[in-house]
Scaffold this motif. Structure first.
Motif, PDB file in Angstrom:
ATOM      1  N   PHE A   1     -12.431  80.306  33.267  1.00  0.00           N
ATOM      2  CA  PHE A   1     -12.424  78.970  33.863  1.00  0.00           C
ATOM      3  C   PHE A   1     -12.058  79.159  35.331  1.00  0.00           C
ATOM      4  O   PHE A   1     -11.307  80.075  35.664  1.00  0.00           O
ATOM      5  N   ASP A   2     -12.554  78.317  36.171  1.00  0.00           N
ATOM      6  CA  ASP A   2     -12.142  78.386  37.575  1.00  0.00           C
ATOM      7  C   ASP A   2     -10.923  77.494  37.727  1.00  0.00           C
ATOM      8  O   ASP A   2     -11.034  76.267  37.750  1.00  0.00           O
ATOM      9  N   TRP A   3      -9.744  78.108  37.833  1.00  0.00           N
ATOM     10  CA  TRP A   3      -8.516  77.316  37.951  1.00  0.00           C
ATOM     11  C   TRP A   3      -8.441  76.735  39.351  1.00  0.00           C
ATOM     12  O   TRP A   3      -8.770  77.398  40.330  1.00  0.00           O
ATOM     13  N   ASP A   4      -8.001  75.497  39.420  1.00  0.00           N
ATOM     14  CA  ASP A   4      -8.018  74.829  40.716  1.00  0.00           C
ATOM     15  C   ASP A   4      -6.596  74.613  41.206  1.00  0.00           C
ATOM     16  O   ASP A   4      -5.958  75.518  41.690  1.00  0.00           O
TER      17      ASP A   4
ATOM     18  N   PHE B   1     -11.294  82.265  40.977  1.00  0.00           N
ATOM     19  CA  PHE B   1     -12.527  82.887  40.504  1.00  0.00           C
ATOM     20  C   PHE B   1     -12.213  83.816  39.338  1.00  0.00           C
ATOM     21  O   PHE B   1     -11.142  84.417  39.273  1.00  0.00           O
ATOM     22  N   SER B   2     -13.167  83.923  38.460  1.00  0.00           N
ATOM     23  CA  SER B   2     -13.037  84.886  37.381  1.00  0.00           C
ATOM     24  C   SER B   2     -13.883  86.098  37.739  1.00  0.00           C
ATOM     25  O   SER B   2     -14.942  85.960  38.334  1.00  0.00           O
ATOM     26  N   VAL B   3     -13.381  87.267  37.378  1.00  0.00           N
ATOM     27  CA  VAL B   3     -14.090  88.517  37.670  1.00  0.00           C
ATOM     28  C   VAL B   3     -13.931  89.453  36.468  1.00  0.00           C
ATOM     29  O   VAL B   3     -13.072  89.227  35.624  1.00  0.00           O
ATOM     30  N   PRO B   4     -14.750  90.501  36.405  1.00  0.00           N
ATOM     31  CA  PRO B   4     -14.531  91.496  35.358  1.00  0.00           C
ATOM     32  C   PRO B   4     -13.217  92.221  35.625  1.00  0.00           C
ATOM     33  O   PRO B   4     -12.910  92.526  36.774  1.00  0.00           O
ATOM     34  N   LEU B   5     -12.456  92.456  34.563  1.00  0.00           N
ATOM     35  CA  LEU B   5     -11.165  93.140  34.709  1.00  0.00           C
ATOM     36  C   LEU B   5     -11.197  94.479  33.979  1.00  0.00           C
ATOM     37  O   LEU B   5     -11.893  94.603  32.976  1.00  0.00           O
TER      38      LEU B   5
ATOM     39  N   GLY C   1       0.319  91.429  47.768  1.00  0.00           N
ATOM     40  CA  GLY C   1      -1.044  91.399  47.285  1.00  0.00           C
ATOM     41  C   GLY C   1      -1.929  92.385  47.997  1.00  0.00           C
ATOM     42  O   GLY C   1      -1.439  93.137  48.831  1.00  0.00           O
ATOM     43  N   PRO C   2      -3.223  92.390  47.667  1.00  0.00           N
ATOM     44  CA  PRO C   2      -3.904  91.542  46.701  1.00  0.00           C
ATOM     45  C   PRO C   2      -3.268  91.657  45.308  1.00  0.00           C
ATOM     46  O   PRO C   2      -2.954  92.762  44.863  1.00  0.00           O
ATOM     47  N   ILE C   3      -3.089  90.497  44.670  1.00  0.00           N
ATOM     48  CA  ILE C   3      -2.492  90.450  43.340  1.00  0.00           C
ATOM     49  C   ILE C   3      -3.467  91.091  42.352  1.00  0.00           C
ATOM     50  O   ILE C   3      -4.637  90.736  42.325  1.00  0.00           O
ATOM     51  N   PRO C   4      -2.991  92.040  41.540  1.00  0.00           N
ATOM     52  CA  PRO C   4      -3.881  92.666  40.562  1.00  0.00           C
ATOM     53  C   PRO C   4      -4.446  91.639  39.578  1.00  0.00           C
ATOM     54  O   PRO C   4      -3.802  90.617  39.298  1.00  0.00           O
ATOM     55  N   ASN C   5      -5.613  91.898  39.072  1.00  0.00           N
ATOM     56  CA  ASN C   5      -6.224  91.136  37.969  1.00  0.00           C
ATOM     57  C   ASN C   5      -6.466  89.660  38.293  1.00  0.00           C
ATOM     58  O   ASN C   5      -6.629  88.843  37.389  1.00  0.00           O
ATOM     59  N   SER C   6      -6.430  89.299  39.557  1.00  0.00           N
ATOM     60  CA  SER C   6      -6.545  87.893  39.914  1.00  0.00           C
ATOM     61  C   SER C   6      -7.459  87.796  41.127  1.00  0.00           C
ATOM     62  O   SER C   6      -7.325  88.578  42.061  1.00  0.00           O
ATOM     63  N   SER C   7      -8.382  86.845  41.105  1.00  0.00           N
ATOM     64  CA  SER C   7      -9.348  86.762  42.197  1.00  0.00           C
ATOM     65  C   SER C   7      -9.445  85.344  42.751  1.00  0.00           C
ATOM     66  O   SER C   7      -9.751  84.399  42.031  1.00  0.00           O
TER      67      SER C   7
ATOM     68  N   ALA D   1      -8.278  83.649  50.074  1.00  0.00           N
ATOM     69  CA  ALA D   1      -9.353  84.597  50.365  1.00  0.00           C
ATOM     70  C   ALA D   1      -9.069  86.001  49.826  1.00  0.00           C
ATOM     71  O   ALA D   1      -9.936  86.620  49.217  1.00  0.00           O
ATOM     72  N   ASN D   2      -7.873  86.502  50.082  1.00  0.00           N
ATOM     73  CA  ASN D   2      -7.611  87.897  49.722  1.00  0.00           C
ATOM     74  C   ASN D   2      -6.485  88.049  48.703  1.00  0.00           C
ATOM     75  O   ASN D   2      -5.804  89.078  48.669  1.00  0.00           O
ATOM     76  N   ASN D   3      -6.307  86.988  47.884  1.00  0.00           N
ATOM     77  CA  ASN D   3      -5.426  87.061  46.701  1.00  0.00           C
ATOM     78  C   ASN D   3      -3.996  87.445  47.028  1.00  0.00           C
ATOM     79  O   ASN D   3      -3.416  88.307  46.381  1.00  0.00           O
TER      80      ASN D   3
END
Ligand code: K7E
Ligand code: CUA
Length: 633
Positions: free
Chosen positions: A224-227, A178-182, A151-157, A132-134
């Motif tokens: 890509f949504d890494w699983d 999840f992918s987000v704008p960085l 965390g939250p871990i930078p650049n990672s969602s 939830a909160n990386n």
């Protein structure tokens, strides 16, 4: 990638609970009780006073906690609070744990990962992810407490694809779901998903002595949504693998659009190469972290096609066979790491995507094992067998890993050795040491998503079911069923004698700057509106047991439990101050309260500690702040 609209609609419907081929109604409630009645009970029976052989650490999902049970009894032994306050142990109330929790009061724990040495559990740490909160947390198995939340871990969602521990605990490997704008905080319209959004794979470095975690490096990926993932071992040591369920790069109605491709990708990561590239200065700093662009640094990342919205990807104990569960295809795809290495060496690539080579699928696939409907996760017994959870079928399938005979290769149905019903809709399964080089090979726990009707009714919010299965024979045998709060995902099983838990905090090890051990060192000191108390808790009193303050004061209490006796725990609960701290023997904790209310607030010990426990109490008084009038008198 080829796109097919045909499969997704039907199979996606089949993914709904109970719409698969084994609806629960077809299994009579007594079915699992019939086979050798009495025997399973004897095998799971741990007599009063006796102890279990293994610890089971299972994730508590969005409860944010980790649960500890014993195997084979399946008895719940304790709860380790990680990402959410837990009044039972005072977690989230004292200053130290409040600071760790930061601004968050929940987390979503999916995958616990035990620390390892030479590819087997060393019993030191348990790492868990927060989807939830990386974040990633480290629990020490010396005191079974959370010691760090990173965390939250930078650049990672969306930290779902963790915590995967490398063979010597060099790293905990992490992937963004999840992918987000960085960098984070930048706005972009999800319509521009393909262009503006990115995913990230991260190496969380673990200090070999202290276990302290820090973000080591990251690898930028397409959105890509890494699983799920796993680390390599043996020949594949130094590598890691993650599946993606959305190489279609869908950003809306994923249920339909992300399931179109016949194949998605797995990430094949050479984490040693990533580490070396960062040392050689080939990374760019982004939000304080060295980030590798795999298009510019060849040899760090490859994509490997994997059929049909894969979920789990698991490396067998030999490190050679990698099994992926394609949720929308009734097979486990088995890849040969030797062939992956050969394909990379020969540059046997079928294409590339944004500068990342795509390994030729046909060159590396060993076979597609027809395990059944809805394969998710695979574990191993160390005797050449694999066990795959089948979500739709509500079954665990046992099958034989390669090398296969020519006859078996011609018809891989022949490598399916056994199937056992579980109740119902299994997610993860765990075998003791099942993700190490040396699995224990005796017990398997099936962690089922639904328990519908298998327990006394507790209203609409029903618990999850966990089933203990004996895997020592040719056929699997159902032994026991336990229930747990929502919602366990993965778990770890470790031999009890590998873990060395302390029973008290030795006085000599207490480094708290305000710890006091004797009555003469306790006291209340006022400095302006700050009131600082050094207090001890001992059977059966608090010293001091009276604290006088004034409205607006900031009260700090450092409380030391001076006991050095096992299980002699004290707590301090302050009436109507929302304050409750528990102190273990030899431990010191700090709590802070601002005096916003006037009056007298009794405090008391919350843990039943002696025959005179009820007498273990005191008073916190709060006088009204002086007004101009009272001050003048
Ligand atoms: Cu399959 Cu988050 Cu590992 Cu749950 S995930 S089941
Ligand atoms: Cu101390 Cu009860």
């Amino acid at each position: 990638m080829k796109k097919s609209l045909l499969i997704s609609a039907t199979l996606a419907t089949a993914l709904l609970p109970f719409s698969g081929c084994n609806p629960p109604g077809q299994k009579s409630a007594g079915e699992t009780k019939t086979a050798s009645a009495g025997t399973p009970a004897a095998r799971t029976y741990v007599a009063p006073g006796d102890k279990d052989e293994y610890y089971l650490f299972y994730s508590g999902g969005h409860s944010g906690q980790v649960y500890v049970a014993g195997i084979p009894s399946m008895r719940h032994i304790s709860t380790i609070p990680v990402f959410a306050p837990y009044p039972a142990t005072g977690y989230g109330f004292d200053e130290e744990s409040k600071k760790m929790l930061g601004d968050y009061s929940w987390g979503d724990v999916h995958h616990p990962g035990l620390s390892k040495k030479d590819g087997v559990y060393d019993g030191r740490f348990l790492f868990v992810n927060d989807n939830a909160n990386n974040r990633v947390a480290r629990i020490s198995l010396s005191d079974f407490k959370t010691h760090q939340i990173l965390g939250p871990i930078p650049n990672s969602s969306g930290n779902h694809g963790s915590s995967f521990v490398t063979d010597n605990t060099e790293y905990v490997l992490v992937a963004s779901r999840f992918s987000v704008p960085l960098p984070k905080g930048r706005y972009a319209d999800p319509k521009d998903y393909e262009k503006e959004f990115n995913g990230m794979l991260s190496g969380i470095k673990v200090d070999p002595q202290s276990g302290e975690m820090s973000v080591g490096w990251q690898i930028l990926t397409p959105p890509f949504d890494w699983d799920l993932g796993s680390t390599g071992k043996g020949p594949s040591e130094g590598w890691a693998f993650w599946t993606s369920y959305n190489t279609e790069m869908a950003h809306e109605t994923l249920e339909a659009t992300s399931t179109q491709g016949e194949r998605d990708y797995a990430a094949v990561v050479n984490w040693r190469a990533a580490e070396a590239a960062v040392k050689e200065g080939k990374a760019t700093m982004l939000d304080g972290v060295p980030v590798i662009d795999p298009a510019k640094v060849p040899g760090v990342l490859y994509f490997m096609p994997v059929p049909k919205s894969p979920h789990g990807i698991d490396t067998d104990p030999s490190g050679r066979w990698i099994a992926a569960g394609g949720k929308l295809q009734p097979v486990a795809s088995v890849f040969d790491f030797e062939k992956i290495m050969a394909a990379i060496a020969k540059k046997d690539f079928e294409s590339e995507f944004r500068g990342v080579p795509v390994i030729r699928y046909e060159s590396v696939l060993e076979g597609s094992v027809p395990v059944g409907l809805g394969p998710l996760h695979t574990q191993f017994d160390g005797r050449g067998n694999a066990y795959t959870s089948l979500y739709i079928e509500s079954v665990v399938a046992k099958w034989k890993l390669p090398p296969w005979t020519a006859e078996e290769k011609a018809d891989l149905n022949k490598v399916i050795l056994d199937k056992i019903d579980v109740h119902y809709n299994i997610g993860h399964l765990v075998l003791g040491g099942g993700d190490t080089k040396k699995p224990y090979g005796d017990y398997l726990v099936a962690m089922n998503k639904l328990s519908k009707g298998r327990h006394l009714s507790v209203g609409p919010s029903q618990p999850e079911s966990s089933q203990l299965i004996d895997v020592t024979g040719q056929k699997m045998a159902m032994l026991y069923e336990a229930f747990t709060e929502p919602e366990p995902h993965f778990a770890q099983i470790i031999k009890a004698d590998t873990v060395n838990a302390i029973e008290v905090y030795p006085k000599a090890d207490n480094k708290h700057p305000h710890a006091v051990w004797e009555a003469k060192d306790t006291g209340v000191v006022r400095n302006g509106n700050k009131v600082e108390v050094k207090m001890i808790a001992i059977r059966s009193r608090f010293i001091p047991d009276r604290i006088d303050t004034q409205e607006g004061d900031e009260l700090t209490i450092h409380i030391t439990n001076v006991e050095q006796t096992t299980d002699m725990i004290h707590g301090i609960g302050i009436i109507e101050q929302n304050m409750n701290v528990v102190i273990d023997p030899g431990e010191t904790k700090t709590l802070k309260v601002t005096m916003t209310k006037t009056g007298v607030f009794p405090f008391y010990c919350t843990n039943f500690c002696s025959a005179l426990h009820q007498e273990m109490q005191g008073y916190l008084t709060v006088k009204p702040a002086p007004t101009a009038e009272t001050a003048a008198k």
